[in-house]
Design an enzyme around this catalytic site. Structure first.
Site, PDB file in Angstrom:
ATOM      1  N   HIS A  71      14.442  43.865  55.308  1.00 32.52           N
ATOM      2  CA  HIS A  71      14.004  44.773  54.249  1.00 32.52           C
ATOM      3  C   HIS A  71      13.031  44.075  53.302  1.00 32.52           C
ATOM      4  CE1 HIS A  71      17.770  46.756  55.516  1.00 32.52           C
ATOM      5  NE2 HIS A  71      17.181  47.868  55.113  1.00 32.52           N
ATOM      6  N   HIS A 127      20.101  46.961  66.519  1.00 32.83           N
ATOM      7  CA  HIS A 127      18.650  47.013  66.420  1.00 32.83           C
ATOM      8  C   HIS A 127      18.091  46.210  67.591  1.00 32.83           C
ATOM      9  CE1 HIS A 127      20.449  47.190  62.372  1.00 32.83           C
ATOM     10  NE2 HIS A 127      19.492  48.044  62.080  1.00 32.83           N
ATOM     11  N   ASP A 163      12.655  50.904  63.489  1.00 33.07           N
ATOM     12  CA  ASP A 163      13.368  50.836  62.224  1.00 33.07           C
ATOM     13  C   ASP A 163      12.401  51.332  61.143  1.00 33.07           C
ATOM     14  OD1 ASP A 163      15.322  50.309  60.326  1.00 33.07           O
ATOM     15  OD2 ASP A 163      15.638  48.237  60.941  1.00 33.07           O
ATOM     16  N   ARG A 209      25.785  57.232  53.774  1.00 37.98           N
ATOM     17  CA  ARG A 209      25.094  58.150  52.858  1.00 37.98           C
ATOM     18  C   ARG A 209      26.019  59.284  52.431  1.00 37.98           C
ATOM     19  NH1 ARG A 209      22.018  53.831  52.883  1.00 37.98           N
ATOM     20  NH2 ARG A 209      20.676  53.645  54.725  1.00 37.98           N
TER      21      ARG A 209
END
Length: 333
Positions: free
Chosen positions: A184, A172, A251, A76
């Site tokens: 996703h 994860h 998550d 990011r």
């Protein structure tokens, strides 16, 4: 004067690079344990530091500011204001005597940049083990196909973050590498009966301050329920077999692997044994629904958060980012 409200068992996103008045009012009335930032929230170092300070001013000094900053494509903080960082896979491809140092240096450099911006929790390292057919959603985010290598390099990266005074989140759990579809977009189902290789890096790093769950169904563990929502996986495997005692967060609950509305997903994740429900999109309706639905942090979760902060604080050392960056460049060459 009444005491401030207790933090709620959620970390949420916000919409943009400044905190809107309605967001500030919601976070003040129903303060989450923290906020997670994305590229939409970040413009430059001065803006990031100001936003982090504003968020803590609204939520309280103990609130965490979290980010996904693994290196590679999951970043990011990006140039021109921040350094590019290599992917886990590219570090794992180095000779062993260089890979561990490179992983540490990446963790330290990422941690230093995040800490300068007021960020104290980084969602990394990825401890997933690659397999034939591993979804591209993991892909080059994994250090290795070898469990021992993934465990060692994940540890080195986490220790780099710690040297910068930043908390690490292993992900994860209990292992996303066998998933062949992107959580996703849809729910991965893993049919393998032996998950020992996938679990091993998490067990080797069970003393990390945070782990993040996987939105994956493991038929051998719980035939129908993804790990994030499964009391069986969380209690028997993550808390039991892995031996993890730190902060367990889900998550992102907005991912399409899960069914139900945001509030229902958050409640199910907490009921299954997660300490923190993570809801990232920053949409007003979903964020409000989650914060209204979740309870205050449990005493155990509050203790784990305090221990996670102490882990980073006690491991912090003096770092010279320019020197570390030059050394990493030499190692990666």
């Amino acid at each position: 004067m009444s005491p401030p409200p207790r933090p709620r068992a959620a970390i949420v996103g916000i919409a943009g690079p400044t905190l809107a008045p309605d967001e500030a009012a919601l976070l003040r009335e129903y303060p989450p344990a923290g906020v997670i930032l994305f590229a939409r929230n970040i413009a430059d170092p001065a803006q990031l530091a100001a936003l982090s300070a504003q968020l803590r001013g609204v939520m309280g000094a103990e609130a965490v500011v979290m980010i996904d900053q693994e290196g590679g494509r999951v970043a990011r903080l990006r140039p021109p204001h921040w350094r590019p960082h290599p992917s886990a896979q590219s570090i794992g491809a180095l000779p062993p005597d260089r890979a561990g140092r490179a992983a540490y240096l990446s963790g330290a450099l990422i941690g230093a940049e995040c800490a300068q911006g007021g960020i104290d929790v980084v969602c990394a390292p990825v401890l997933d083990v690659s397999h034939d057919g591993t979804t591209d959603a993991i892909g080059d985010r994994a250090f290795s196909r070898e469990p021992a290598v993934a465990a060692r390099l994940g540890r080195c990266f986490a220790e780099g973050l710690r040297a910068a005074g930043v908390q690490a989140v292993g992900k994860h759990a209990p292992g996303h590498g066998r998933a062949q579809v992107d959580s996703h977009h849809e729910l991965p189902i893993v049919e393998a009966s032996d998950l020992s290789d996938d679990i091993a890096p998490f067990a080797a790093n069970a003393d990390l301050p945070w782990l993040m769950t996987a939105h994956v169904v493991y038929r051998a563990l719980d035939a129908d329920v993804p790990a994030t929502l499964s009391p069986i996986v969380i209690e028997d495997v993550i808390r039991g077999r892995i031996g993890f005692t730190g902060v367990l967060c889900s998550d992102d609950l907005a991912m399409h692997a899960l069914a139900g509305d945001p509030a229902e997903r958050a409640q199910r994740a907490l009921a299954a044994g997660c300490d923190i429900a993570l809801y990232c999109p920053g949409d007003a309706a979903g964020t409000a629904a989650v914060l209204h639905a979740v309870p205050a942090l449990s005493p155990h979760a509050a203790e784990r958060l305090a221990a996670a902060a102490a882990w980073a604080r006690e491991g912090r050392t003096a770092l010279d980012p320019e020197a570390l960056s030059g050394e990493r460049t030499d190692l990666m060459a």
